[in-house]
Every structure is written in C-alpha cells, then in structure tokens.
Design an enzyme around this catalytic site. Sequence first.
Site, short mmCIF file in Angstrom:
data_model
loop_
_atom_site.label_atom_id
_atom_site.label_comp_id
_atom_site.label_asym_id
_atom_site.label_seq_id
_atom_site.Cartn_x
_atom_site.Cartn_y
_atom_site.Cartn_z
N GLU A 141 0.86 -1.18 0.00
CA GLU A 141 0.00 0.00 0.00
C GLU A 141 0.89 1.23 0.00
O GLU A 141 1.78 1.37 0.86
CB GLU A 141 -0.90 -0.01 1.24
CG GLU A 141 -1.81 1.20 1.34
CD GLU A 141 -2.61 1.21 2.64
OE1 GLU A 141 -3.21 2.26 2.93
OE2 GLU A 141 -2.64 0.18 3.35
N ASP A 148 -5.14 9.24 9.67
CA ASP A 148 -3.77 8.87 10.00
C ASP A 148 -3.30 9.52 11.29
O ASP A 148 -3.56 10.70 11.55
CB ASP A 148 -2.83 9.25 8.86
CG ASP A 148 -3.07 8.41 7.63
OD1 ASP A 148 -3.00 7.18 7.76
OD2 ASP A 148 -3.36 8.96 6.55
#
Length: 273
Positions: free
Chosen positions: A49, A60
Amino acid sequence: MNRIDVLFNRLRSEGRRALMPFITAGDPDLPTTAALITELVARGAHMVEVGIPYSDPIADGPVIAESYHRALTKGIKLSHIFQTIRTLRAETATGTLTVAPLVTMVSYSIIHKQGVDRYLRDAVTAGIDGLIVPDLPVEESESLCRKATAFDLRLIQLITPTTPRTRAVQIARSTTGFVYYVSVAGITGERKSIPPELAENVAWLRTQTDLPICIGFGISSADHVKELAPVADGLIVGSAIVRRLADAENRHRTEIVKEIGDFVAELTNGLKT
C-alpha cells in the site's frame, strides 16, 4: 484479471494469508520508495500500500501524518509518484514484483483535483491495481467504483468497529478487491494489544460478503500477525514501518531498505506459525 483478485484467489486456494505493508511515497525520497517496494515484495510481502502524501490526512496518526509532511516539503507530486511506479514496473518485467498488487491510499481531494478519469487512467498505466479513499463516504462512492471497475481498478473501502451493521453491509456491497477492516476506532498507529472483540466482528462481516477481509490499524509486530492470521485474509502494517523509516532518515538508503526488509520478513514469519 486484476492482480488483487488473482492474489487472493491463489492465497485462498493455498489456505494462506496476505501481508500488506504500507509506505509513504517520497519518504524519505522516491528512489527509496522504489527500492523499498522491490525489497518488501522480495522479503515476503504479497501486496504494498502506497500512501499519497496529503496535507490534511483523514484517519492517520502522527507517525504517518508526519511522513506525509516530510514528503510534501520535498516537493513530491502525484505525477512524480506515478512515474516512479511506472518505471519500477517496467524495470521489473519479470519476477515477484510483476504479479504483486500495488494499492494507493489517497484522499478524494487529490482525485477530484486531478480529475477522476485522468487519475484512474494514470494510476492503471503506472501499474496500480486499486485505491483506498478514506474520506469518500459510501453514499458518494458509486460513480468512482463504477469508473474504477471500467479501468480494471479495485475500490477498497473501510469498515470500522463503530460502523453500524446496516451501513457495514452497504459498504461491503459497494467494495471491490477486498474489504479493509479497521481493527480499532480512531487513527492509525502502533498498539500493544488487539481488541478482543475483533475476531467476532470480522466473523460477522464474513457472513455478509465473499470478499477477502484485510485488517489494518495497530498491527505492529509478528505476534500481532500470528494472532490475527486465523481471522483475516490479509494484514496491513503501516505505522511500525513508517516509524522505522523516520528513525533511519539520515542513514544510507541500502541500510534503510535492508532494515525495513528484515522487519517485513519477521512479520511474514508470523503468517507461517
């Protein structure tokens, strides 16, 4: 046939699980990103990824957010990332990297700014196999999913522990490639333990979809991989890798790549026990 579909068909027939490391494109630089992708696949990763740096990351934690900031301050652009991957695919026309899927984690803001058709066309010609768009609600994903499928790209969507079950079913039905199951509520980051209810949640989700289910967020050790391998079709490891990159940013590229490769090899060993 899309490389993601081929991978999971093969692994399912063999009774095996996938390991999917995450790295940020351009952190610390794009040549290192290319070297890392090659090394990770050579050391046992089944899929990689690639995070597309964005100034306002949605889900995140600080480790990955800071990696995005480092890449952006160096002037990394989407066109540079796609060119790096395109060159890498061309340079590795044979071997394990040829068949290893690459998936981008990308904000819909970037796709919209680029233009959906252009983004998808550039992604597929670069050698990308799927995209994860964490800030795109399922209610607004139908058009992107349809267009991505036309380009033979997979649109992977996220389900979290707090997603209502009716909505989880809706997300699973509008997802292609695999379902990304978020192990914990909150942002990405390393964690010491795995929630005890995770196995039950994933078992329920399996009754709602035939797609592979990959678990991410908080997986940071071979012990975590070993614990979750019986539950998931694939395991995604991000912050633990990105942190190691940040700690090693002033060291030689060869040394950094080997260290990350050693760690990924350790994680893949957790799949075998």
